[in-house]
Design an enzyme around this catalytic site. Structure first.
Site, PDB file in Angstrom:
ATOM      1  N   LYS A  65      45.863  31.814  43.786  1.00 23.73           N
ATOM      2  CA  LYS A  65      45.012  30.687  43.556  1.00 23.73           C
ATOM      3  C   LYS A  65      45.050  30.053  42.189  1.00 23.73           C
ATOM      4  CE  LYS A  65      40.775  29.566  42.781  1.00 23.73           C
ATOM      5  NZ  LYS A  65      41.276  28.338  42.262  1.00 23.73           N
ATOM      6  N   GLU A 116      41.163  39.712  32.778  1.00 25.07           N
ATOM      7  CA  GLU A 116      41.506  39.479  31.617  1.00 25.07           C
ATOM      8  C   GLU A 116      40.504  38.435  31.642  1.00 25.07           C
ATOM      9  OE1 GLU A 116      42.556  37.301  28.824  1.00 25.07           O
ATOM     10  OE2 GLU A 116      44.531  36.969  29.929  1.00 25.07           O
ATOM     11  N   CYS A 142      42.278  32.379  25.300  1.00 21.96           N
ATOM     12  CA  CYS A 142      41.382  33.445  25.380  1.00 21.96           C
ATOM     13  C   CYS A 142      41.488  34.461  24.057  1.00 21.96           C
ATOM     14  CB  CYS A 142      41.567  34.547  26.478  1.00 21.96           C
ATOM     15  SG  CYS A 142      43.497  34.841  26.559  1.00 21.96           S
ATOM     16  N   GLU A 198      31.946  32.682  23.615  1.00 23.88           N
ATOM     17  CA  GLU A 198      33.608  31.759  23.505  1.00 23.88           C
ATOM     18  C   GLU A 198      33.292  30.459  23.849  1.00 23.88           C
ATOM     19  OE1 GLU A 198      36.081  32.333  27.029  1.00 23.88           O
ATOM     20  OE2 GLU A 198      37.438  33.205  25.577  1.00 23.88           O
TER      21      GLU A 198
HETATM   22  O1  TXE Z   1      36.467  29.469  34.406  1.00 25.99           O
HETATM   23  P1  TXE Z   1      36.519  30.363  35.956  1.00 25.99           P
HETATM   24  P2  TXE Z   1      36.377  28.031  34.303  1.00 25.99           P
HETATM   25  C1  TXE Z   1      36.604  30.680  29.884  1.00 25.99           C
HETATM   26  C2  TXE Z   1      36.137  29.925  28.801  1.00 25.99           C
HETATM   27  C3  TXE Z   1      35.806  28.865  29.640  1.00 25.99           C
HETATM   28  C4  TXE Z   1      34.988  29.450  30.664  1.00 25.99           C
HETATM   29  C5  TXE Z   1      34.549  28.561  31.926  1.00 25.99           C
HETATM   30  O2  TXE Z   1      35.346  30.302  28.070  1.00 25.99           O
HETATM   31  O3  TXE Z   1      35.151  27.863  29.010  1.00 25.99           O
HETATM   32  O4  TXE Z   1      35.778  30.488  31.099  1.00 25.99           O
HETATM   33  O5  TXE Z   1      35.834  28.278  32.631  1.00 25.99           O
HETATM   34  C6  TXE Z   1      38.420  30.948  39.873  1.00 25.99           C
HETATM   35  N1  TXE Z   1      35.392  34.003  42.974  1.00 25.99           N
HETATM   36  N2  TXE Z   1      37.744  30.903  30.416  1.00 25.99           N
HETATM   37  O6  TXE Z   1      34.902  27.853  34.824  1.00 25.99           O
HETATM   38  O7  TXE Z   1      35.469  29.513  36.818  1.00 25.99           O
HETATM   39  C7  TXE Z   1      38.697  29.577  39.437  1.00 25.99           C
HETATM   40  O8  TXE Z   1      38.850  28.694  40.548  1.00 25.99           O
HETATM   41  C8  TXE Z   1      36.832  34.012  42.565  1.00 25.99           C
HETATM   42  C9  TXE Z   1      38.542  32.252  29.598  1.00 25.99           C
HETATM   43  O9  TXE Z   1      37.406  27.241  34.390  1.00 25.99           O
HETATM   44  O10 TXE Z   1      36.429  31.766  35.498  1.00 25.99           O
HETATM   45  C10 TXE Z   1      39.832  29.695  38.572  1.00 25.99           C
HETATM   46  O11 TXE Z   1      40.993  29.784  39.585  1.00 25.99           O
HETATM   47  N3  TXE Z   1      37.337  33.274  41.775  1.00 25.99           N
HETATM   48  C11 TXE Z   1      39.802  32.441  30.371  1.00 25.99           C
HETATM   49  C12 TXE Z   1      39.588  31.025  37.822  1.00 25.99           C
HETATM   50  O12 TXE Z   1      38.767  31.521  38.836  1.00 25.99           O
HETATM   51  C13 TXE Z   1      36.653  32.181  41.456  1.00 25.99           C
HETATM   52  C14 TXE Z   1      40.358  31.187  31.092  1.00 25.99           C
HETATM   53  C15 TXE Z   1      39.177  30.834  36.305  1.00 25.99           C
HETATM   54  O13 TXE Z   1      37.731  30.027  36.288  1.00 25.99           O
HETATM   55  C16 TXE Z   1      35.351  32.138  41.381  1.00 25.99           C
HETATM   56  C17 TXE Z   1      39.635  30.248  31.529  1.00 25.99           C
HETATM   57  C18 TXE Z   1      34.650  32.990  42.416  1.00 25.99           C
HETATM   58  N4  TXE Z   1      33.447  33.007  42.561  1.00 25.99           N
HETATM   59  C19 TXE Z   1      38.268  30.208  31.484  1.00 25.99           C
HETATM   60  N5  TXE Z   1      34.809  31.267  40.741  1.00 25.99           N
HETATM   61  C20 TXE Z   1      40.991  33.406  29.660  1.00 25.99           C
HETATM   62  N6  TXE Z   1      40.436  34.617  29.780  1.00 25.99           N
HETATM   63  O14 TXE Z   1      41.844  32.881  29.221  1.00 25.99           O
HETATM   64  C21 TXE Z   1      35.887  30.434  40.053  1.00 25.99           C
HETATM   65  N7  TXE Z   1      36.953  31.124  40.423  1.00 25.99           N
END
Ligand code: TXE
Length: 500
Positions: free
Chosen positions: A192, A268, A302, A399
């Site tokens: 996904k 991660e 990240c 972050e």
């Molecule tokens: O992240 P999400 P978001 C951090 C960064 C950013 C914050 C929010 O600080 O500002 O997270 O970003 C999927 N069950 N990082 O809201 O939601 C979602 O669809 C399963 C750090 O975009 O965590 C996407 O595919 N999956 C980071 C993925 O999770 C779910 C990179 C990441 O999105 C879900 C991105 C659920 N309940 C954001 N809810 C890094 N480590 O590099 C969402 N997703």
């Protein structure tokens, strides 16, 4: 200091054609069962790029069924590693053949610099595939030294159906960092991509099919996290989940895994990585490195070096030069080759970053440069540096995931170590010094998964990468990453009349 921020300058660039917008299940592109779609946006101005199929639980079920069948009865896990390698190599070649178009897709969908996509993200994705392709026929077990008259050995078998949930900041890199070892191991998978950047993943599904990866091995379900993502995490027929994203959602994924079939997960997650610059550093080099460490990919990375600790002897010079250098950092259209920083990925992230900047000001930090959005439209933010930041301020703890640097002064080595570790995260750290022993000593004292000495973002496909503490667990890259997609099975037989 003023930065050069042009936003979308009105120049016209050649944009990629959008060819794939549907779910990819069992080798076919198809609409979501519900018929629903969602809009993916261009962060340069908020325009709709395309309507993409919005998969949810029913579509995940269908994709898992295809992946399950391909795993339980299909060729891929039963094929020799040598043959899997040949197909993976072909897949990698096809990525390179379509490099321009793929890089442009990620720029349009996520605001990534086209020059960087072409130079790094896309070619390195092909090379990651090749790296793991090279391992596909070298996945060995061990012969065991049994304490009784028994012959024992281990087999390393593919774990089964992998669920792969990835974010939007590196749509291509994240896809291949997880898909490549899973393919080499002989797994099948349901992927996904993030709802902000679904386009390149669908293109990769198409290339996988062209390369000869059997139907059902790679399935891509585009859609939202709370529907499609959650369905993957809680699915009873998925054997493991590899996740990259926020710490909040990582926790939900682990909870869902525990509450369903106890599938193992690798997470991660977020970071708040320190960059420690000692008095003996070359100040110009350190200023450049610090700037890169936080402003690269608009701070949407990240491992961003978001907390910069500078030793007192060079602190004033460092601050002065950082302010000057900020002027030559160009913010603008990611398709323009002279630009160094594109727009934040979407409105939500743009607003989140601006809110933290306001917080920094009200907490009493001093704004050295930047501090506001720029450009007429689109999600552009000035590269921002705060000085006089205290460790317990929100901007030094959370972050931000944007171009916002917190600068701090320290006196002693011990103080730097203690303050660098004063975070709930532990993903990366940087150290700048000419003293090798100091670098090695500090490296051992920092609780983070990767330490860069006199460099930053020195990623390599052979170099394991992952978190300590609330930055998650499990490693991407390197041969360690293969282990996540493998099971270990022991086989024991009695041994009769053996000389030993
Ligand atoms: O992240 P999400 P978001 C951090 C960064 C950013 C914050 C929010 O600080 O500002 O997270 O970003 C999927 N069950 N990082 O809201 O939601 C979602 O669809 C399963 C750090 O975009 O965590 C996407 O595919 N999956 C980071 C993925 O999770 C779910 C990179 C990441 O999105 C879900 C991105 C659920 N309940 C954001 N809810 C890094 N480590 O590099 C969402 N997703």
């Amino acid at each position: 200091a003023e930065t050069q921020c042009n936003g979308s300058s009105g120049k016209q660039f050649k944009l990629p054609e959008i060819k794939f917008t549907k779910l990819f299940i069992n080798g076919e592109f198809m609409d979501a069962i519900s018929g629903k779609t969602f809009e993916t946006m261009d962060p340069r101005g908020g325009d709709v790029i395309a309507k993409v199929a919005a998969g949810d639980k029913d579509d995940v079920d269908l994709a898992v069924k295809a992946a399950r069948d391909a795993f339980d009865h299909g060729k891929w896990p039963r094929m020799s590693g040598f043959d899997r390698r040949k197909i993976m190599m072909k897949f990698a070649d096809l990525i390179e053949e379509n490099l321009e178009e793929l890089a442009a897709l990620d720029s349009l969908d996520g605001g990534k610099l086209l020059t960087l996509g072409k130079a790094i993200d896309i070619p390195e994705a092909a090379n990651t595939l090749r790296y793991y392709a090279g391992a596909a026929d070298k996945i060995h077990g061990e012969t065991l030294k049994m304490s009784r008259a028994m012959h024992g050995y281990t087999l390393r078998e593919p774990i089964g159906v992998a669920g792969i949930i990835i974010p939007w900041n590196f749509p291509t890199t994240m896809f291949f960092v997880k898909v490549s070892p899973a393919l080499a191991a002989g797994c099948t998978m349901v992927i996904k991509p993030a709802e902000q950047t679904p386009l390149s993943a669908l293109y990769y599904a198409h290339l996988a099919k062209l390369a000869g990866i059997p139907d059902g091995v790679i399935n891509v379900v585009t859609g939202f996290g709370s529907t499609a993502g959650a369905a993957i995490a809680s699915h009873m027929d998925i054997d493991m989940v590899a996740f990259t994203g926020s710490t909040e959602v990582g926790r939900l994924v682990m909870e869902a895994a525990a509450k369903s079939n106890l599938k193992p997960v690798s997470l991660e997650l977020g970071g708040k990585s320190p960059l420690i610059i000692f008095d003996d550093a070359d100040v110009d080099m350190a200023v450049d490195l610090a700037r890169l460490a936080i402003f690269f990919n608009k701070g949407e990375i990240c491992v961003a070096g978001s907390r910069v600790y500078v030793q007192e002897g060079i602190y004033d010079e460092f601050v002065k030069k950082s302010a000057e250098k900020a002027k030559s950092w160009v913010v603008g259209d990611p398709f323009d080759p002279s630009v160094q920083q594109g727009p934040q990925v979407d409105k939500k992230q743009f607003e989140k970053v601006l809110k933290y900047i306001e917080h920094g000001k009200s907490e009493g930090a001093t704004l050295l440069t930047g501090g506001k959005s720029c450009g007429e439209k689109g999600y552009y933010i000035e590269p921002t540096i705060f000085t006089d930041v205290e460790d317990d301020m929100l901007i030094a703890q959370d972050e931000i995931f944007g171009p916002v640097m917190s600068l701090m002064k320290f006196k002693t080595v011990e103080e730097a170590i203690e303050r660098a570790n004063k975070t709930r995260y532990g993903l990366a750290a940087g150290i700048v010094t000419k003293d090798l022993n100091l670098a090695n000593r500090v490296s051992r004292s920092i609780r983070a998964g990767i330490i860069w000495v006199n460099c930053y973002f020195a990623f390599d496909r052979d170099c394991p990468f992952g978190g300590y503490k609330m930055s998650g667990f499990g490693r991407d890259n390197g041969l360690h990453a293969l282990d996540k997609y493998l099971q270990i099975k022991s086989v024991v037989t009695p041994l009769y009349d053996s000389p030993w």
